[in-house]
Design a protein around this motif. Structure first.
Motif, PDB file in Angstrom:
ATOM      1  N   GLU A  53       0.833  -1.283   0.063  1.00 57.97           N
ATOM      2  CA  GLU A  53      -0.179   0.208  -0.127  1.00 57.97           C
ATOM      3  C   GLU A  53       1.235   1.427   0.124  1.00 57.97           C
ATOM      4  N   LEU A  54       0.267   2.092  -0.380  1.00 62.74           N
ATOM      5  CA  LEU A  54       0.898   3.520  -0.074  1.00 62.74           C
ATOM      6  C   LEU A  54       1.369   3.942   0.817  1.00 62.74           C
ATOM      7  N   GLU A  55       0.452   3.706   1.651  1.00 58.95           N
ATOM      8  CA  GLU A  55       0.032   4.511   2.278  1.00 58.95           C
ATOM      9  C   GLU A  55       1.391   3.704   3.570  1.00 58.95           C
ATOM     10  N   GLU A  56       1.686   2.245   3.991  1.00 63.24           N
ATOM     11  CA  GLU A  56       2.602   1.652   4.361  1.00 63.24           C
ATOM     12  C   GLU A  56       4.005   2.508   3.234  1.00 63.24           C
ATOM     13  N   CYS A  57       4.688   2.709   1.939  1.00 61.67           N
ATOM     14  CA  CYS A  57       5.393   2.910   1.941  1.00 61.67           C
ATOM     15  C   CYS A  57       5.949   4.421   2.178  1.00 61.67           C
ATOM     16  N   LEU A  58       4.455   5.198   2.102  1.00 64.27           N
ATOM     17  CA  LEU A  58       4.915   6.626   2.667  1.00 64.27           C
ATOM     18  C   LEU A  58       4.990   6.314   4.187  1.00 64.27           C
ATOM     19  N   SER A  59       5.195   5.657   5.026  1.00 65.50           N
ATOM     20  CA  SER A  59       5.407   5.609   6.469  1.00 65.50           C
ATOM     21  C   SER A  59       7.451   5.094   6.095  1.00 65.50           C
ATOM     22  N   TYR A  60       7.626   4.498   5.554  1.00 62.47           N
ATOM     23  CA  TYR A  60       9.364   4.712   5.589  1.00 62.47           C
ATOM     24  C   TYR A  60       9.574   5.937   5.442  1.00 62.47           C
ATOM     25  N   ARG A  61       9.164   7.387   5.358  1.00 62.15           N
ATOM     26  CA  ARG A  61      10.001   8.753   5.191  1.00 62.15           C
ATOM     27  C   ARG A  61      10.859   9.050   6.780  1.00 62.15           C
ATOM     28  N   GLY A  62      11.710   9.201   5.524  1.00 61.93           N
ATOM     29  CA  GLY A  62      12.731  10.247   6.876  1.00 61.93           C
ATOM     30  C   GLY A  62      13.974   9.220   7.470  1.00 61.93           C
ATOM     31  N   ASN A  63      13.332   7.760   6.643  1.00 60.92           N
ATOM     32  CA  ASN A  63      14.334   7.023   7.049  1.00 60.92           C
ATOM     33  C   ASN A  63      15.881   7.092   6.395  1.00 60.92           C
ATOM     34  N   GLY A  64      15.692   7.816   5.361  1.00 66.19           N
ATOM     35  CA  GLY A  64      16.698   8.119   4.546  1.00 66.19           C
ATOM     36  C   GLY A  64      17.024   6.956   3.350  1.00 66.19           C
ATOM     37  N   HIS A  65      15.706   5.839   3.137  1.00 68.15           N
ATOM     38  CA  HIS A  65      14.900   5.476   2.068  1.00 68.15           C
ATOM     39  C   HIS A  65      14.502   6.155   0.708  1.00 68.15           C
ATOM     40  N   LEU A  66      15.209   5.396  -0.657  1.00 67.78           N
ATOM     41  CA  LEU A  66      14.169   6.129  -1.216  1.00 67.78           C
ATOM     42  C   LEU A  66      13.128   5.388  -1.645  1.00 67.78           C
ATOM     43  N   LEU A  67      11.607   6.420  -2.300  1.00 67.42           N
ATOM     44  CA  LEU A  67      10.751   5.820  -1.713  1.00 67.42           C
ATOM     45  C   LEU A  67       9.669   5.626  -2.824  1.00 67.42           C
ATOM     46  N   ALA A  68       9.111   4.901  -3.813  1.00 69.49           N
ATOM     47  CA  ALA A  68       8.812   4.734  -5.225  1.00 69.49           C
ATOM     48  C   ALA A  68       7.012   3.704  -4.837  1.00 69.49           C
ATOM     49  N   ALA A  69       6.801   4.713  -5.924  1.00 64.60           N
ATOM     50  CA  ALA A  69       5.449   3.676  -5.791  1.00 64.60           C
ATOM     51  C   ALA A  69       4.809   4.082  -7.634  1.00 64.60           C
ATOM     52  N   GLU A  70       4.442   2.815  -7.557  1.00 61.32           N
ATOM     53  CA  GLU A  70       4.014   3.020  -9.476  1.00 61.32           C
ATOM     54  C   GLU A  70       1.740   2.742  -9.137  1.00 61.32           C
ATOM     55  N   ARG A  71       1.678   3.179  -9.590  1.00 63.38           N
ATOM     56  CA  ARG A  71      -0.329   2.468  -9.955  1.00 63.38           C
ATOM     57  C   ARG A  71      -0.533   3.171 -11.303  1.00 63.38           C
ATOM     58  N   ASP A  72      -1.347   2.093 -12.130  1.00 61.16           N
ATOM     59  CA  ASP A  72      -1.523   2.153 -13.419  1.00 61.16           C
ATOM     60  C   ASP A  72      -0.818   2.602 -14.041  1.00 61.16           C
ATOM     61  N   GLY A  73       0.124   2.224 -13.692  1.00 60.93           N
ATOM     62  CA  GLY A  73       1.625   2.229 -14.735  1.00 60.93           C
ATOM     63  C   GLY A  73       1.939   3.817 -14.526  1.00 60.93           C
ATOM     64  N   GLN A  74       2.112   5.317 -13.875  1.00 60.90           N
ATOM     65  CA  GLN A  74       2.365   5.877 -13.711  1.00 60.90           C
ATOM     66  C   GLN A  74       2.590   6.002 -11.954  1.00 60.90           C
ATOM     67  N   VAL A  75       4.019   7.384 -12.000  1.00 57.39           N
ATOM     68  CA  VAL A  75       4.061   7.036 -11.464  1.00 57.39           C
ATOM     69  C   VAL A  75       3.427   8.473 -10.002  1.00 57.39           C
ATOM     70  N   VAL A  76       3.282   8.420  -9.151  1.00 61.34           N
ATOM     71  CA  VAL A  76       2.842   8.607  -8.230  1.00 61.34           C
ATOM     72  C   VAL A  76       3.381   9.445  -7.692  1.00 61.34           C
ATOM     73  N   ALA A  77       2.196  10.685  -7.684  1.00 64.74           N
ATOM     74  CA  ALA A  77       2.271  11.798  -6.886  1.00 64.74           C
ATOM     75  C   ALA A  77       3.141  12.245  -5.686  1.00 64.74           C
ATOM     76  N   GLY A  78       3.856  12.798  -5.274  1.00 63.23           N
ATOM     77  CA  GLY A  78       4.881  12.507  -3.887  1.00 63.23           C
ATOM     78  C   GLY A  78       5.726  11.670  -3.745  1.00 63.23           C
ATOM     79  N   PHE A  79       5.910  10.861  -4.827  1.00 62.01           N
ATOM     80  CA  PHE A  79       7.176   9.481  -4.327  1.00 62.01           C
ATOM     81  C   PHE A  79       8.209  10.078  -5.054  1.00 62.01           C
TER      82      PHE A  79
END
Length: 243
Positions: A53-79
């Motif tokens: 889920e997008l929310e789980e991905c966002l929960s890693y923000r601030g850990n120095g990780h790169l956050l990547a998200a795709e839905r329906d073939g497109q990059v999700v805004a904010g990632f």
């Protein structure tokens, strides 16, 4: 399940009907998740964390990780990026941990976690993956990520390519494995042309990302096999075979 078997799951929706005992699950999402993850680890990413889920991905923000998200073939805004292989270059990912969520591929990975091992397949790593699987004593389940739980052509053709390379007289194939190999035999002369009629291929053409299609159909570009280690995908150490 004995002797050794190769089975093909044509959609993640069918996974509840499969046994995972003594089984290696090979997750396949050719356009584009497993192709990009193979490429990212080959380019020095420390690990890739697949989440649903997008929310789980966002929960890693601030850990120095790169956050990547795709839905329906497109990059999700904010990632930071999506799942185009061109985002997984050495300059961008070397030494980094990437947290990734996609429409289909990362969900399929999560649903296979109870297997003895979960590895990723793509045309980019097909030969090294085939050679490793040949030396494993476990059953093999090829899991097509599909499109929103529907069958798709490109993942099934790749599964058929693996079946074609792996099958021997003493390995049992299920009906889906026979069907996948038949599709691969039909497609193998011109994969790009054959898969141009795939629905996700057309979707990507509409989004003007046809260069991703061509990239993902290249064979043997990397020598990495991503394997799930806890909640992270890391590069399999080939010198230490799975027990």
């Amino acid at each position: 399940m004995s002797p050794k078997s190769i089975r093909v799951c044509l959609s993640p929706a069918l996974l509840p009907f499969y046994e995972f005992d003594d089984t290696i699950a090979v997750v396949i999402d050719i356009f584009r998740a497993t192709s990009s993850m193979c490429y990212g680890l080959a380019n020095g990413a420390r690990a890739i964390i697949p989440v649903e889920e997008l929310e789980e991905c966002l929960s890693y923000r601030g850990n120095g990780h790169l956050l990547a998200a795709e839905r329906d073939g497109q990059v999700v805004a904010g990632f930071d990026f999506g799942n185009s292989p061109f985002s997984y270059t050495r300059e961008k990912v070397a030494g980094k941990t990437i947290v990734l969520t996609t429409t289909n591929g990362t969900r399929a990975i999560q649903r296979c976690a109870r297997a003895n091992a979960v590895v990723l397949g793509s045309f980019l790593n097909i030969t090294v993956l085939t050679d490793w699987l040949k030396n494993q004593p476990h059953h093999i389940l090829l899991v097509c990520a599909g499109w929103k739980n529907h069958f798709n052509l490109e993942d099934t053709v790749f599964a058929g390519a693996l079946v074609h390379r792996l099958k021997t007289a003493d390995v049992d194939l299920d009906d889906a494995a026979h069907a996948a190999e038949s599709l691969y035999r039909e497609a193998q002369g011109d994969l790009a042309s054959y898969l141009s009629k795939a629905s996700h291929s057309k979707r990507m053409q509409h989004l003007h990302i046809t260069q991703d299609i061509a990239f993902c159909l290249q064979q043997d570009q990397v020598s990495v096999i991503p394997i799930l280690n806890g909640y992270e995908l890391v590069s399999l150490t080939l010198s230490h075979p799975l027990q």
